[in-house]
Design a protein around this motif. Structure first.
Motif, PDB file in Angstrom:
ATOM      1  N   ALA A 175       0.835  -1.208   0.000  1.00 36.02           N
ATOM      2  CA  ALA A 175       0.000   0.000   0.000  1.00 36.02           C
ATOM      3  C   ALA A 175       0.866   1.252   0.000  1.00 36.02           C
ATOM      4  O   ALA A 175       0.568   2.228  -0.698  1.00 36.02           O
ATOM      5  CB  ALA A 175      -0.940  -0.013   1.204  1.00 36.02           C
ATOM      6  N   MET A 176       1.964   1.224   0.761  1.00 32.38           N
ATOM      7  CA  MET A 176       2.850   2.391   0.814  1.00 32.38           C
ATOM      8  C   MET A 176       3.531   2.604  -0.538  1.00 32.38           C
ATOM      9  O   MET A 176       3.630   3.731  -1.026  1.00 32.38           O
ATOM     10  CB  MET A 176       3.895   2.224   1.919  1.00 32.38           C
ATOM     11  N   MET A 177       3.961   1.530  -1.180  1.00 29.53           N
ATOM     12  CA  MET A 177       4.608   1.661  -2.483  1.00 29.53           C
ATOM     13  C   MET A 177       3.608   2.148  -3.539  1.00 29.53           C
ATOM     14  O   MET A 177       3.969   2.918  -4.423  1.00 29.53           O
ATOM     15  CB  MET A 177       5.253   0.347  -2.907  1.00 29.53           C
ATOM     16  N   LYS A 178       2.354   1.737  -3.426  1.00 25.88           N
ATOM     17  CA  LYS A 178       1.313   2.233  -4.339  1.00 25.88           C
ATOM     18  C   LYS A 178       1.153   3.741  -4.150  1.00 25.88           C
ATOM     19  O   LYS A 178       1.067   4.494  -5.127  1.00 25.88           O
ATOM     20  CB  LYS A 178      -0.007   1.517  -4.050  1.00 25.88           C
ATOM     21  N   THR A 179       1.145   4.179  -2.899  1.00 25.19           N
ATOM     22  CA  THR A 179       1.035   5.609  -2.599  1.00 25.19           C
ATOM     23  C   THR A 179       2.208   6.378  -3.191  1.00 25.19           C
ATOM     24  O   THR A 179       2.023   7.425  -3.820  1.00 25.19           O
ATOM     25  CB  THR A 179       0.968   5.816  -1.079  1.00 25.19           C
ATOM     26  N   VAL A 180       3.402   5.861  -3.025  1.00 21.96           N
ATOM     27  CA  VAL A 180       4.588   6.523  -3.582  1.00 21.96           C
ATOM     28  C   VAL A 180       4.496   6.567  -5.106  1.00 21.96           C
ATOM     29  O   VAL A 180       4.830   7.579  -5.719  1.00 21.96           O
ATOM     30  CB  VAL A 180       5.886   5.827  -3.109  1.00 21.96           C
ATOM     31  N   GLY A 181       4.004   5.498  -5.725  1.00 20.35           N
ATOM     32  CA  GLY A 181       3.842   5.482  -7.173  1.00 20.35           C
ATOM     33  C   GLY A 181       2.887   6.553  -7.666  1.00 20.35           C
ATOM     34  O   GLY A 181       3.146   7.221  -8.670  1.00 20.35           O
ATOM     35  N   ILE A 182       1.782   6.731  -6.949  1.00 19.08           N
ATOM     36  CA  ILE A 182       0.822   7.783  -7.323  1.00 19.08           C
ATOM     37  C   ILE A 182       1.474   9.157  -7.181  1.00 19.08           C
ATOM     38  O   ILE A 182       1.321  10.026  -8.049  1.00 19.08           O
ATOM     39  CB  ILE A 182      -0.461   7.667  -6.476  1.00 19.08           C
ATOM     40  N   ILE A 183       2.220   9.361  -6.099  1.00 16.71           N
ATOM     41  CA  ILE A 183       2.911  10.643  -5.883  1.00 16.71           C
ATOM     42  C   ILE A 183       3.920  10.887  -7.006  1.00 16.71           C
ATOM     43  O   ILE A 183       3.989  11.994  -7.569  1.00 16.71           O
ATOM     44  CB  ILE A 183       3.578  10.688  -4.494  1.00 16.71           C
ATOM     45  N   LEU A 184       4.690   9.876  -7.360  1.00 15.47           N
ATOM     46  CA  LEU A 184       5.676  10.031  -8.442  1.00 15.47           C
ATOM     47  C   LEU A 184       4.996  10.361  -9.762  1.00 15.47           C
ATOM     48  O   LEU A 184       5.500  11.179 -10.536  1.00 15.47           O
ATOM     49  CB  LEU A 184       6.528   8.763  -8.565  1.00 15.47           C
ATOM     50  N   GLY A 185       3.836   9.755 -10.026  1.00 13.28           N
ATOM     51  CA  GLY A 185       3.082  10.078 -11.236  1.00 13.28           C
ATOM     52  C   GLY A 185       2.627  11.529 -11.243  1.00 13.28           C
ATOM     53  O   GLY A 185       2.707  12.215 -12.274  1.00 13.28           O
ATOM     54  N   ALA A 186       2.169  12.015 -10.086  1.00  9.96           N
ATOM     55  CA  ALA A 186       1.737  13.419  -9.985  1.00  9.96           C
ATOM     56  C   ALA A 186       2.920  14.355 -10.212  1.00  9.96           C
ATOM     57  O   ALA A 186       2.799  15.368 -10.907  1.00  9.96           O
ATOM     58  CB  ALA A 186       1.095  13.664  -8.623  1.00  9.96           C
ATOM     59  N   VAL A 187       4.074  14.012  -9.644  1.00 11.19           N
ATOM     60  CA  VAL A 187       5.278  14.829  -9.840  1.00 11.19           C
ATOM     61  C   VAL A 187       5.669  14.831 -11.317  1.00 11.19           C
ATOM     62  O   VAL A 187       5.994  15.883 -11.876  1.00 11.19           O
ATOM     63  CB  VAL A 187       6.440  14.339  -8.948  1.00 11.19           C
ATOM     64  N   ASP A 188       5.615  13.683 -11.959  1.00 14.37           N
ATOM     65  CA  ASP A 188       5.922  13.608 -13.391  1.00 14.37           C
ATOM     66  C   ASP A 188       5.025  14.534 -14.203  1.00 14.37           C
ATOM     67  O   ASP A 188       5.480  15.176 -15.155  1.00 14.37           O
ATOM     68  CB  ASP A 188       5.781  12.179 -13.909  1.00 14.37           C
ATOM     69  N   CYS A 189       3.754  14.611 -13.836  1.00 14.71           N
ATOM     70  CA  CYS A 189       2.803  15.480 -14.555  1.00 14.71           C
ATOM     71  C   CYS A 189       3.183  16.952 -14.451  1.00 14.71           C
ATOM     72  O   CYS A 189       2.914  17.727 -15.363  1.00 14.71           O
ATOM     73  CB  CYS A 189       1.385  15.271 -14.032  1.00 14.71           C
ATOM     74  N   THR A 190       3.804  17.336 -13.341  1.00 14.72           N
ATOM     75  CA  THR A 190       4.190  18.748 -13.162  1.00 14.72           C
ATOM     76  C   THR A 190       5.482  19.084 -13.895  1.00 14.72           C
ATOM     77  O   THR A 190       5.767  20.246 -14.134  1.00 14.72           O
ATOM     78  CB  THR A 190       4.397  19.088 -11.673  1.00 14.72           C
ATOM     79  N   LYS A 191       6.274  18.057 -14.207  1.00 11.16           N
ATOM     80  CA  LYS A 191       7.584  18.226 -14.827  1.00 11.16           C
ATOM     81  C   LYS A 191       8.583  18.942 -13.915  1.00 11.16           C
ATOM     82  O   LYS A 191       9.602  19.466 -14.363  1.00 11.16           O
ATOM     83  CB  LYS A 191       7.496  18.909 -16.188  1.00 11.16           C
ATOM     84  N   PHE A 192       8.303  18.974 -12.602  1.00 12.62           N
ATOM     85  CA  PHE A 192       9.243  19.550 -11.643  1.00 12.62           C
ATOM     86  C   PHE A 192      10.379  18.563 -11.393  1.00 12.62           C
ATOM     87  O   PHE A 192      10.162  17.352 -11.364  1.00 12.62           O
ATOM     88  CB  PHE A 192       8.558  19.846 -10.304  1.00 12.62           C
ATOM     89  N   PRO A 193      11.594  19.077 -11.182  1.00  4.49           N
ATOM     90  CA  PRO A 193      12.695  18.182 -10.797  1.00  4.49           C
ATOM     91  C   PRO A 193      12.369  17.513  -9.456  1.00  4.49           C
ATOM     92  O   PRO A 193      11.733  18.113  -8.588  1.00  4.49           O
ATOM     93  CB  PRO A 193      13.896  19.115 -10.651  1.00  4.49           C
ATOM     94  N   LEU A 194      12.837  16.294  -9.306  1.00  8.12           N
ATOM     95  CA  LEU A 194      12.560  15.512  -8.111  1.00  8.12           C
ATOM     96  C   LEU A 194      13.864  15.128  -7.427  1.00  8.12           C
ATOM     97  O   LEU A 194      14.801  14.667  -8.075  1.00  8.12           O
ATOM     98  CB  LEU A 194      11.800  14.237  -8.490  1.00  8.12           C
TER      99      LEU A 194
END
Length: 169
Positions: free
Chosen positions: A78-97
């Motif tokens: 569940a935690m890794m799924k949450t991190v995956g969703i967060i990473l997808g949202a960050v990708d959509c913004t095109k902000f450096p991570l």
């Protein structure tokens, strides 16, 4: 530039700290109403609202790893799924991570127990209270957002964003 700190998890938070002014805001991570999971679209929109393209943003995400005694496979999944969703949202913004391990940013604020044979290890409640105390001291204008013990995710998101501001400029 807006520094965006994210404390992942279903009770996590996202914080925004302006590099130039130090002005900050913090929000619980948006939750999808039907599925009780992070709402990636709402998170991406929130990041774009508080860090417009004209200003720019940089995301600092607490890097998670599996740990012994840290819960079962279902909890870790569940935690890794949450991190995956967060990473997808960050990708959509095109902000450096920038992913940062908890020990790195916590050490900056004195939130890591010093190893000692004579010292009793802090409880989770004591560690969370420490994060809240530091965040309240650094951002007194946000005290209302950090008033409850369960606001530790907000405090940690603020501290992660602040860590990015002071160490990654």
């Amino acid at each position: 530039m807006i520094n965006i700190g994210i404390d992942p998890g279903i009770t996590g938070a996202v914080a925004f700290v302006d590099s130039a002014t130090g002005r900050a805001s913090v929000f619980d991570l948006p939750i999808h109403p039907k599925d009780r999971r992070i709402d990636g679209l709402a998170l991406a929109l929130l990041m774009r609202e508080h860090a417009p393209a004209a200003v720019g943003g940089r995301v600092f995400l607490e890097k998670l790893h599996a740990r012994a005694g840290g819960g079962g496979m279902q909890q870790m999944g569940a935690m890794m799924k949450t991190v995956g969703i967060i990473l997808g949202a960050v990708d959509c913004t095109k902000f450096p991570l920038v992913e940062v391990i908890p020990q790195t940013w916590k050490r900056t604020f004195g939130l890591i127990d010093a190893p000692s044979a004579f010292r009793v290890k802090k409880t989770d409640a004591e560690r969370k209270a420490g994060s809240l105390a530091v965040a309240r001291r650094l951002y007194p204008a946000l005290e209302a957002d950090l008033r409850r013990a369960k606001d530790d995710g907000r405090a940690e998101a603020l501290l992660i964003a602040h860590w990015g501001r002071v160490t990654q400029s």
